[in-house]
Motif scaffolding. Structure first.
Motif, short mmCIF file in Angstrom:
data_model
loop_
_atom_site.label_atom_id
_atom_site.label_comp_id
_atom_site.label_asym_id
_atom_site.label_seq_id
_atom_site.Cartn_x
_atom_site.Cartn_y
_atom_site.Cartn_z
N LYS A 53 -5.16 41.41 -18.69
CA LYS A 53 -5.68 41.31 -17.32
C LYS A 53 -5.39 39.93 -16.75
CE LYS A 53 -10.03 41.21 -14.71
NZ LYS A 53 -11.51 41.34 -14.77
N LEU A 54 -4.85 39.90 -15.51
CA LEU A 54 -4.60 38.67 -14.79
C LEU A 54 -5.35 38.71 -13.46
CD1 LEU A 54 -0.71 38.41 -15.28
CD2 LEU A 54 -2.49 37.34 -16.67
N THR A 55 -5.40 37.59 -12.80
CA THR A 55 -6.00 37.52 -11.46
C THR A 55 -5.06 36.93 -10.43
OG1 THR A 55 -6.95 35.33 -11.94
CG2 THR A 55 -8.33 37.27 -12.42
N VAL A 56 -3.87 36.49 -10.85
CA VAL A 56 -2.94 35.81 -9.96
C VAL A 56 -2.35 36.78 -8.95
CG1 VAL A 56 -1.01 36.17 -11.56
CG2 VAL A 56 -0.92 34.28 -9.90
N ALA A 57 -2.11 36.29 -7.73
CA ALA A 57 -1.48 37.10 -6.68
C ALA A 57 0.01 37.21 -6.92
CB ALA A 57 -1.75 36.48 -5.32
N GLN A 86 -1.54 48.19 -24.45
CA GLN A 86 -0.47 47.23 -24.71
C GLN A 86 0.77 47.47 -23.84
OE1 GLN A 86 -2.09 49.04 -27.00
NE2 GLN A 86 -2.44 47.90 -28.91
N LEU A 87 0.82 48.62 -23.18
CA LEU A 87 1.97 48.96 -22.36
C LEU A 87 1.75 48.62 -20.89
CD1 LEU A 87 2.80 52.45 -23.91
CD2 LEU A 87 3.86 50.24 -24.42
N ALA A 88 0.72 47.83 -20.59
CA ALA A 88 0.42 47.52 -19.19
C ALA A 88 -0.29 46.19 -19.06
CB ALA A 88 -0.46 48.62 -18.58
N VAL A 89 0.02 45.51 -17.98
CA VAL A 89 -0.75 44.34 -17.54
C VAL A 89 -1.11 44.56 -16.09
CG1 VAL A 89 -0.54 41.93 -16.84
CG2 VAL A 89 0.13 42.60 -19.14
N GLY A 90 -2.38 44.36 -15.78
CA GLY A 90 -2.83 44.50 -14.41
C GLY A 90 -3.40 43.21 -13.90
N SER A 91 -3.12 42.91 -12.63
CA SER A 91 -3.69 41.71 -11.99
C SER A 91 -4.49 42.13 -10.77
CB SER A 91 -2.60 40.74 -11.59
OG SER A 91 -3.16 39.61 -10.91
N THR A 92 -5.68 41.58 -10.63
CA THR A 92 -6.48 41.88 -9.45
C THR A 92 -5.88 41.26 -8.20
OG1 THR A 92 -7.86 39.91 -9.75
CG2 THR A 92 -8.57 41.96 -10.86
N GLY A 93 -5.05 40.23 -8.38
CA GLY A 93 -4.46 39.54 -7.25
C GLY A 93 -5.45 38.72 -6.47
N ALA A 94 -6.66 38.58 -6.99
CA ALA A 94 -7.72 37.87 -6.26
C ALA A 94 -7.56 36.36 -6.33
CB ALA A 94 -9.08 38.29 -6.81
N GLY A 95 -6.72 35.87 -7.25
CA GLY A 95 -6.51 34.45 -7.38
C GLY A 95 -7.54 33.76 -8.25
N SER A 110 8.17 31.22 -3.90
CA SER A 110 8.94 30.17 -4.58
C SER A 110 9.22 30.62 -6.01
CB SER A 110 8.17 28.84 -4.60
OG SER A 110 7.01 28.96 -5.41
N GLN A 111 10.15 29.93 -6.63
CA GLN A 111 10.45 30.25 -8.03
C GLN A 111 9.23 29.99 -8.90
OE1 GLN A 111 13.12 27.87 -10.82
NE2 GLN A 111 14.54 29.50 -10.15
N ALA A 112 8.52 28.90 -8.60
CA ALA A 112 7.33 28.56 -9.39
C ALA A 112 6.25 29.64 -9.23
CB ALA A 112 6.79 27.20 -8.95
N ALA A 113 6.06 30.15 -8.01
CA ALA A 113 5.06 31.19 -7.77
C ALA A 113 5.45 32.49 -8.45
CB ALA A 113 4.88 31.40 -6.27
N ALA A 114 6.73 32.81 -8.45
CA ALA A 114 7.20 34.02 -9.13
C ALA A 114 6.98 33.93 -10.63
CB ALA A 114 8.68 34.26 -8.81
N ILE A 115 7.26 32.75 -11.19
CA ILE A 115 7.05 32.56 -12.63
C ILE A 115 5.57 32.67 -12.99
CG2 ILE A 115 7.18 30.84 -14.49
CD1 ILE A 115 9.75 29.79 -13.17
N ALA A 116 4.70 32.13 -12.11
CA ALA A 116 3.27 32.12 -12.38
C ALA A 116 2.62 33.50 -12.20
CB ALA A 116 2.58 31.10 -11.47
N SER A 117 3.27 34.42 -11.51
CA SER A 117 2.69 35.74 -11.29
C SER A 117 3.45 36.82 -12.07
CB SER A 117 2.66 36.06 -9.79
OG SER A 117 3.97 36.00 -9.22
N TYR A 118 4.55 37.26 -11.52
CA TYR A 118 5.33 38.30 -12.18
C TYR A 118 5.84 37.84 -13.54
CZ TYR A 118 9.13 41.70 -12.86
OH TYR A 118 9.96 42.65 -13.38
N GLY A 119 6.31 36.60 -13.61
CA GLY A 119 6.81 36.07 -14.87
C GLY A 119 5.73 35.98 -15.93
N ALA A 120 4.52 35.60 -15.52
CA ALA A 120 3.41 35.50 -16.47
C ALA A 120 3.06 36.87 -17.05
CB ALA A 120 2.20 34.89 -15.78
N ALA A 121 3.09 37.90 -16.21
CA ALA A 121 2.80 39.25 -16.69
C ALA A 121 3.87 39.71 -17.69
CB ALA A 121 2.74 40.23 -15.52
#
Length: 350
Positions: free
Chosen positions: A199-203, A341-350, A208-219
């Motif tokens: 489970k993540l909370t990041v939007a 284990q086959l999924a990661v979900g983010s609330t996107g709430a930050g 930016s490349q940094a924002a993509a790494i911190a969200s989609y990349g982190a998942a």
């Protein structure tokens, strides 16, 4: 002969002539043989429109059934992209087998038999229906055009029942329990004595490349690091990015663009397929899934596939009391969660 006697004789003669005339005119009908169904239908003849008899009802509902099945076959669906179909043969299915992720190992000595965990995960089947009334007056008046589109909508709805079930699972995955007794998306799944999070909370972001790494990349990184209870990597391969319409543009930019909004190279181009579904209720939540394996993150359990049903007997109480026929669809099915284990979900709430 008195006048009264003369009058009596004349009446008797007239009456006799009347019987003779009736017999002459009735004779042709006596020799005409009509099928019983035709005779029954005469009772329903109006000044215009259709005869509401057995054959008419059969023709009407065959037409509605054809419209239903044509729409059923043409309806677009997405559930197959993220869920697996499990056939059910009883009122509920037991998924205790999900408690162990089977992996091959070198056979040295006795086999290492993986026992099921103590908890039990069962999914009971539910009944589903969509029903439409047909007024007998509309059949008599040949006003059936209004029911064709309804039959088509019922067919499309029946075909998309798995979508409704599976997307409801996704919407509730942060608060519904999976096979391990934890929320499907949770921060403390227990694996070999350690707490593991999916489970993540990041939007989700492509600014930016940094924002993509911190969200989609982190998942992606989180999923690819998942291990089994023996500490071996599960080789998770995230391949579906599931988003609501509000995040479609961001998701497409992350997966399709050469460069991100800041002009830097997009490290994630082509790494997943974007799946967008309007049934997702959160405008901020997003999900990264691995659907490459035989077991999928979500389960569509089917006891009885959607079928066309009809109530057309004129002896039915609804017809007698309310002049209503019925048609529609019925099904028995349910849904549940597969391997977290086959999924990661983010609330996107930050």
């Amino acid at each position: 002969m008195t006048f009264s006697k003369i009058l009596t004789v004349l009446c008797a003669i007239a009456l006799a002539m009347g019987f003779i005339a009736f017999g002459a005119t009735a004779a042709p009908w006596d020799n005409l043989s009509l099928p019983s169904e035709s005779m029954e239908s005469l009772g329903f003849v109006g000044l215009a429109g259709l005869l509401v008899n057995k054959q008419t009802l059969s023709d009407v509902f065959i037409s509605l059934k054809t419209s239903f099945h044509n729409a059923f076959g043409a309806a677009p669906t997405v559930w197959q992209k993220i869920a697996m179909r499990i056939t059910s043969n009883t009122s509920q299915n037991d998924y205790a087998w999900l408690s162990k992720f089977p992996r091959m190992r070198e056979w040295i000595g006795d086999k290492n038999v993986k026992a099921l965990e103590a908890f039990k995960y069962t999914i009971p089947n539910k009944d589903w229906e969509a029903t439409i009334e047909v007024d007998r007056n509309d059949i008599e008046d040949d006003q059936l055009g209004i029911y064709g589109p309804q039959a088509q909508m019922a067919g499309e709805s029946a075909a998309q029942l798995p979508d409704e079930i599976v997307m409801a699972l996704v919407n509730d995955a942060f608060t519904n329990l999976g096979f391990d007794g934890q929320y499907f998306f949770d921060t403390d799944h227990l694996v070999a004595g350690a707490s593991i999070s999916n489970k993540l909370t990041v939007a989700l972001s492509a600014v930016s490349q940094a924002a993509a790494i911190a969200s989609y990349g982190a998942a992606r990184t989180t999923m690819r690091k998942f291990k089994d209870d023996e500490g071996r990597p599960l080789n998770i391969n995230p391949n579906v990015l599931l988003v609501p319409p509000a995040l479609e543009d961001v998701a497409l930019a992350l997966i399709n663009n050469d460069r991100l909004d800041d002009g830097k190279a997009n490290l994630y181009k082509g790494t997943a397929q974007v799946v967008v579904d309007a049934r997702l209720t959160s405008d901020t939540a997003w999900y990264l899934l691995d659907t490459t394996k035989p077991v999928k993150p979500f389960i569509y359990q089917e006891r009885k596939a959607p079928v066309f049903v009809e109530q057309t007997s004129q002896e039915n109480d609804d017809v007698f009391m309310r002049k209503k026929f019925k048609f529609g669809a019925e099904a028995r099915a349910s849904g549940g969660y597969g391997f977290w284990q086959l999924a990661v979900g983010s609330t996107g709430a930050g």
